[in-house]
Design a protein around this motif. Structure first.
Motif, PDB file in Angstrom:
ATOM      1  N   ILE A 234      -2.651  -5.764   3.711  1.00 23.96           N
ATOM      2  CA  ILE A 234      -1.906  -4.562   4.087  1.00 23.96           C
ATOM      3  C   ILE A 234      -2.878  -3.594   4.734  1.00 23.96           C
ATOM      4  O   ILE A 234      -3.958  -3.316   4.193  1.00 23.96           O
ATOM      5  N   GLY A 235      -2.482  -3.116   5.924  1.00 22.07           N
ATOM      6  CA  GLY A 235      -3.311  -2.150   6.633  1.00 22.07           C
ATOM      7  C   GLY A 235      -2.559  -0.862   6.873  1.00 22.07           C
ATOM      8  O   GLY A 235      -1.370  -0.877   7.195  1.00 22.07           O
ATOM      9  N   ASP A 236      -3.270   0.249   6.706  1.00 18.48           N
ATOM     10  CA  ASP A 236      -2.670   1.558   6.953  1.00 18.48           C
ATOM     11  C   ASP A 236      -3.616   2.359   7.839  1.00 18.48           C
ATOM     12  O   ASP A 236      -4.806   2.525   7.512  1.00 18.48           O
ATOM     13  N   LEU A 237      -3.089   2.840   8.978  1.00 21.72           N
ATOM     14  CA  LEU A 237      -3.917   3.601   9.901  1.00 21.72           C
ATOM     15  C   LEU A 237      -4.384   4.902   9.237  1.00 21.72           C
ATOM     16  O   LEU A 237      -3.590   5.603   8.602  1.00 21.72           O
ATOM     17  N   ASP A 238      -5.642   5.208   9.396  1.00 22.44           N
ATOM     18  CA  ASP A 238      -6.216   6.397   8.767  1.00 22.44           C
ATOM     19  C   ASP A 238      -5.869   7.643   9.572  1.00 22.44           C
ATOM     20  O   ASP A 238      -6.045   7.686  10.799  1.00 22.44           O
ATOM     21  N   ASP A 239      -5.377   8.652   8.866  1.00 20.47           N
ATOM     22  CA  ASP A 239      -5.101   9.970   9.459  1.00 20.47           C
ATOM     23  C   ASP A 239      -4.172   9.874  10.680  1.00 20.47           C
ATOM     24  O   ASP A 239      -4.315  10.629  11.651  1.00 20.47           O
ATOM     25  N   PHE A 240      -3.218   8.978  10.610  1.00 21.35           N
ATOM     26  CA  PHE A 240      -2.322   8.800  11.762  1.00 21.35           C
ATOM     27  C   PHE A 240      -1.434  10.028  11.968  1.00 21.35           C
ATOM     28  O   PHE A 240      -1.023  10.326  13.102  1.00 21.35           O
ATOM     29  N   LYS A 241      -1.120  10.739  10.906  1.00 22.07           N
ATOM     30  CA  LYS A 241      -0.259  11.914  11.037  1.00 22.07           C
ATOM     31  C   LYS A 241      -0.841  12.930  12.015  1.00 22.07           C
ATOM     32  O   LYS A 241      -0.099  13.626  12.715  1.00 22.07           O
ATOM     33  N   THR A 319      -9.175   4.405  13.031  1.00 21.66           N
ATOM     34  CA  THR A 319      -9.649   3.419  12.060  1.00 21.66           C
ATOM     35  C   THR A 319      -8.467   2.991  11.192  1.00 21.66           C
ATOM     36  O   THR A 319      -7.400   3.610  11.205  1.00 21.66           O
ATOM     37  N   ILE A 320      -8.679   1.925  10.446  1.00 23.79           N
ATOM     38  CA  ILE A 320      -7.636   1.403   9.572  1.00 23.79           C
ATOM     39  C   ILE A 320      -8.261   0.986   8.256  1.00 23.79           C
ATOM     40  O   ILE A 320      -9.424   0.554   8.212  1.00 23.79           O
ATOM     41  N   THR A 321      -7.528   1.147   7.179  1.00 24.71           N
ATOM     42  CA  THR A 321      -7.967   0.687   5.866  1.00 24.71           C
ATOM     43  C   THR A 321      -7.121  -0.511   5.471  1.00 24.71           C
ATOM     44  O   THR A 321      -5.902  -0.500   5.653  1.00 24.71           O
ATOM     45  N   LEU A 322      -7.798  -1.541   4.935  1.00 23.67           N
ATOM     46  CA  LEU A 322      -7.123  -2.793   4.622  1.00 23.67           C
ATOM     47  C   LEU A 322      -7.253  -3.133   3.150  1.00 23.67           C
ATOM     48  O   LEU A 322      -8.321  -2.966   2.550  1.00 23.67           O
ATOM     49  N   GLY A 323      -6.140  -3.608   2.575  1.00 24.87           N
ATOM     50  CA  GLY A 323      -6.152  -4.132   1.212  1.00 24.87           C
ATOM     51  C   GLY A 323      -5.749  -5.590   1.237  1.00 24.87           C
ATOM     52  O   GLY A 323      -4.775  -5.956   1.893  1.00 24.87           O
ATOM     53  N   LEU A 324      -6.491  -6.425   0.509  1.00 25.40           N
ATOM     54  CA  LEU A 324      -6.318  -7.878   0.596  1.00 25.40           C
ATOM     55  C   LEU A 324      -5.993  -8.449  -0.769  1.00 25.40           C
ATOM     56  O   LEU A 324      -6.561  -8.026  -1.786  1.00 25.40           O
ATOM     57  N   ALA A 325      -5.089  -9.427  -0.786  1.00 25.68           N
ATOM     58  CA  ALA A 325      -4.782 -10.140  -2.030  1.00 25.68           C
ATOM     59  C   ALA A 325      -4.430 -11.580  -1.695  1.00 25.68           C
ATOM     60  O   ALA A 325      -3.680 -11.845  -0.760  1.00 25.68           O
ATOM     61  N   SER A 326      -4.994 -12.512  -2.477  1.00 25.77           N
ATOM     62  CA  SER A 326      -4.731 -13.940  -2.283  1.00 25.77           C
ATOM     63  C   SER A 326      -3.960 -14.478  -3.477  1.00 25.77           C
ATOM     64  O   SER A 326      -4.053 -13.964  -4.594  1.00 25.77           O
ATOM     65  N   GLY A 327      -3.182 -15.542  -3.230  1.00 21.71           N
ATOM     66  CA  GLY A 327      -2.413 -16.157  -4.293  1.00 21.71           C
ATOM     67  C   GLY A 327      -2.143 -17.618  -3.996  1.00 21.71           C
ATOM     68  O   GLY A 327      -2.569 -18.148  -2.962  1.00 21.71           O
ATOM     69  N   LYS A 352     -11.789   5.313   3.187  1.00 21.39           N
ATOM     70  CA  LYS A 352     -11.052   4.792   4.351  1.00 21.39           C
ATOM     71  C   LYS A 352     -11.945   3.904   5.222  1.00 21.39           C
ATOM     72  O   LYS A 352     -13.114   3.690   4.934  1.00 21.39           O
ATOM     73  N   ASN A 353     -11.343   3.356   6.295  1.00 19.51           N
ATOM     74  CA  ASN A 353     -12.057   2.542   7.283  1.00 19.51           C
ATOM     75  C   ASN A 353     -12.822   1.409   6.609  1.00 19.51           C
ATOM     76  O   ASN A 353     -13.999   1.183   6.864  1.00 19.51           O
ATOM     77  N   ARG A 354     -12.144   0.671   5.749  1.00 16.94           N
ATOM     78  CA  ARG A 354     -12.819  -0.404   5.025  1.00 16.94           C
ATOM     79  C   ARG A 354     -11.815  -1.457   4.566  1.00 16.94           C
ATOM     80  O   ARG A 354     -10.611  -1.251   4.596  1.00 16.94           O
TER      81      ARG A 354
END
Length: 368
Positions: A234-241, A319-327, A352-354
């Motif tokens: 899941i990625g969310d753009l940083d400070d996009f607002k 920049t974008i922040t990413l969260g990763l999960a495997s299953g 952020k940016n990581r």
């Protein structure tokens, strides 16, 4: 106008200047009907010459010209005028044949054959459709009773009368079958477009939340059967607002589209990108473990931060922040995405940016 001039203006394949979808469908199906009718009347011309019926042979030459004119009008967007012209030709041709060679030859089949087309004539009021259909039915009745009251001008052998009857029956049902088949296929395509639209994000053209949820369920089933892992990011753009606030929503939309293109260019063909909501994206990596997904994650980070986004006269760094999960596919999609979402939140709180691969103790590391 000479026949050669008409043929020069006639495009044998459908190409129409109509914008309405229902009008386009009608123009398409009638194009083939006009083409079919042109060849049918050319054939009838030869038949009537062989039967020594010069009046009918000459009229069928006129019919060929009429259907070429109808096709030209159709292609120029005058599909209603084209249809009325064709309907008038059918009514006159059927009447002439009924009077000259008899009702039993079956040329009257073509009159009820055009009624379904009149019923679906686009951009025509219900009153006008009803009036047109009523006129066709009335014409059919007049031809029936009038032809029964007079003797045929040309006397054909009974075998020829029967042959013409069957031939006209086949031609009429052929046109009916073509219409039904075309409308059924058009309906199927319309349903497919609606389904696809319900799974696609209107702005970026990638999957939306519903589309990705369906794809994720399918990927989980494959993972369970194959024993291979799968990963979501899941990625969310940083400070996009700030982009929307400072440069406007049009600029923000432009950035979202460009971000989508960069994300897609950074993954494999079998991977999927979805706009999960707002400025949030979900990437599905089938048959990918955590180590492999981390490499993809680093590429995704670099694709966003290394080159600015151009919006009008502005050059914007994002920049974008990413969260990763495997299953392995055995947990629910909600649980898998929930783990990635917690990793994303941890990444946001950590600067952020990581890329974060599942914060091991999320509750302990969440800033108060």
């Amino acid at each position: 106008m000479k026949n050669s001039d008409l043929l020069a203006k006639f495009n044998w394949w459908p190409s129409f200047s109509v914008g309405d979808r229902s009008a386009y469908r009608f123009a398409t199906v009638t194009h083939y009907i006009y083409l079919f009718s042109f060849f049918a009347h050319a054939g009838f011309t030869i038949v009537f010459l062989l039967l020594e019926a010069p009046i009918l042979a000459a009229y069928n030459v006129v019919s060929c010209v009429v259907f070429i004119l109808a096709a030209i009008l159709n292609q120029r967007g005058r599909y209603r005028l084209a249809f009325h012209l064709a309907a008038l030709e059918v009514l006159l041709h059927s009447s002439l044949c009924a009077f000259l060679i008899g009702w039993e030859t079956g040329f009257h089949y073509f009159i009820p054959g055009i009624i379904p087309f009149a019923a679906i004539l686009p951009q025509t009021s219900r009153l006008r459709k009803t009036l047109l259909i009523s006129l066709l039915i009335a014409g059919y009745g007049v031809v029936y009773f009038a032809s029964d009251a007079v003797a045929s001008f040309y006397q054909l052998a009974p075998q020829m009368v029967t042959a013409l009857n069957y031939m006209n029956l086949v031609l009429t049902f052929g046109a009916f079958s073509f219409l039904v088949n075309y409308l059924a296929r058009a309906s199927t395509r319309a349903e497919e477009r609606v389904t696809e639209a319900s799974r696609t994000d209107y702005l970026t053209g990638v999957l939306n939340r519903r589309g990705m949820s369906e794809s994720l369920d399918a990927a989980r089933s494959i993972a369970r059967r194959s024993g291979q892992p799968l990963t979501v990011i899941i990625g969310d753009l940083d400070d996009f607002k700030m982009i929307n606030d400072n440069y406007g929503h049009n600029c923000g939309d432009h950035v979202l589209v460009a971000v989508t293109e960069r994300l897609q260019s950074s993954i494999r063909e079998e991977d999927l990108v979805a706009r999960w909501g707002g400025e949030e994206f979900l990437i599905l990596l089938p048959a990918t473990n955590t180590a492999g997904a981390q490499k993809v994650g680093w590429k995704l980070l670099a694709s966003i931060r290394e080159q600015p986004f151009i919006c009008g006269l502005h050059s914007l760094r994002m920049t974008i922040t990413l969260g990763l999960a495997s299953g392995t596919g055995h947990e629910t999609a909600e649980d898998l995405i929930g783990r990635a979402d917690r990793a994303l939140y941890y990444g946001k709180q950590s600067g952020k940016n990581r890329l974060i691969s599942e914060a091991p103790d999320y509750n302990a590391q969440t800033p108060k």
